[in-house]
Enzyme design. Structure first.
Site, PDB file in Angstrom:
ATOM      1  N   ALA A 203      25.646  -9.843   8.020  1.00  0.00           N
ATOM      2  CA  ALA A 203      25.681 -10.964   6.779  1.00  0.00           C
ATOM      3  C   ALA A 203      27.363 -11.261   7.198  1.00  0.00           C
ATOM      4  CB  ALA A 203      26.333 -10.463   5.745  1.00  0.00           C
ATOM      5  N   GLU A 204      28.184 -10.152   7.470  1.00  0.00           N
ATOM      6  CA  GLU A 204      29.382 -11.195   8.607  1.00  0.00           C
ATOM      7  C   GLU A 204      29.185 -11.168   9.680  1.00  0.00           C
ATOM      8  OE1 GLU A 204      33.885 -10.104   8.115  1.00  0.00           O
ATOM      9  OE2 GLU A 204      32.864  -9.018   6.745  1.00  0.00           O
ATOM     10  N   THR A 205      28.777  -9.945  10.919  1.00  0.00           N
ATOM     11  CA  THR A 205      28.172 -10.479  12.093  1.00  0.00           C
ATOM     12  C   THR A 205      28.071 -12.153  12.142  1.00  0.00           C
ATOM     13  OG1 THR A 205      28.021  -8.584  13.370  1.00  0.00           O
ATOM     14  CG2 THR A 205      27.204 -10.296  14.133  1.00  0.00           C
TER      15      THR A 205
ATOM     16  N   SER B 230      30.552 -14.801  10.715  1.00  0.00           N
ATOM     17  CA  SER B 230      31.983 -15.058  11.830  1.00  0.00           C
ATOM     18  C   SER B 230      31.556 -15.774  12.914  1.00  0.00           C
ATOM     19  CB  SER B 230      32.353 -13.434  11.809  1.00  0.00           C
ATOM     20  OG  SER B 230      32.857 -13.158  10.913  1.00  0.00           O
TER      21      SER B 230
ATOM     22  N   ALA C 251      25.868  -5.860   4.999  1.00  0.00           N
ATOM     23  CA  ALA C 251      26.765  -6.213   4.861  1.00  0.00           C
ATOM     24  C   ALA C 251      27.488  -6.648   6.743  1.00  0.00           C
ATOM     25  CB  ALA C 251      27.283  -5.577   4.129  1.00  0.00           C
TER      26      ALA C 251
END
Length: 137
Positions: free
Chosen positions: A62-64, A67, A59
């Site tokens: 993925a968020e890195t 974003s 996660a």
């Protein structure tokens, strides 16, 4: 090319200095016309107690990616913040590296949706994520 901000891989990787991104060993590896990719090691930094890749590490990858991709779709004076992250884990990974591939699903003026697929070194899909972001400013 979809990107509104034009950064090199070196510039992207420099944004990770002294952050959780660097601690996890995440490195941006490819910036294409409509794709951003990064790798993350599967080791003691990213394992859960049973020796497998922690779902939270997937996660975080993925968020890195989502974003940063979202940020590259903004103009000066704007930024993005995550609003929702969904992750479906398909198969375990115990060692090596994983590769995240991020592509847009929706690019609006006020919100964005990104799909991030995490692959193991054999090219098998390990995790599918969707990140929603809000554009501020």
């Amino acid at each position: 090319m979809i990107w509104k901000r034009h950064l090199t891989l070196d510039e992207l990787n420099a944004t990770s200095d002294n952050t959780m991104v660097a601690h996890l060993g995440i490195v941006y590896t490819r910036l294409g016309d409509d794709v951003l990719e990064a790798e993350m090691p599967v080791d003691n930094r990213t394992h859960q107690p049973f020796g497998l890749l922690h779902g939270g590490a997937s996660a975080a990858l993925a968020e890195t990616l989502g974003s940063m991709a979202g940020f590259m779709m903004t103009r000066d004076g704007q930024c993005v913040v995550g609003t929702e992250l969904n992750a479906t884990h398909h198969r375990p990974v115990s060692e090596g590296k994983v590769r995240g591939v991020c592509q847009p699903l929706h690019l609006g003026r006020q919100n964005q949706s990104w799909e991030i697929v995490v692959f193991d070194e054999q090219g098998r899909r390990c995790c599918t994520c969707r990140l929603g972001t809000a554009v501020l400013g």
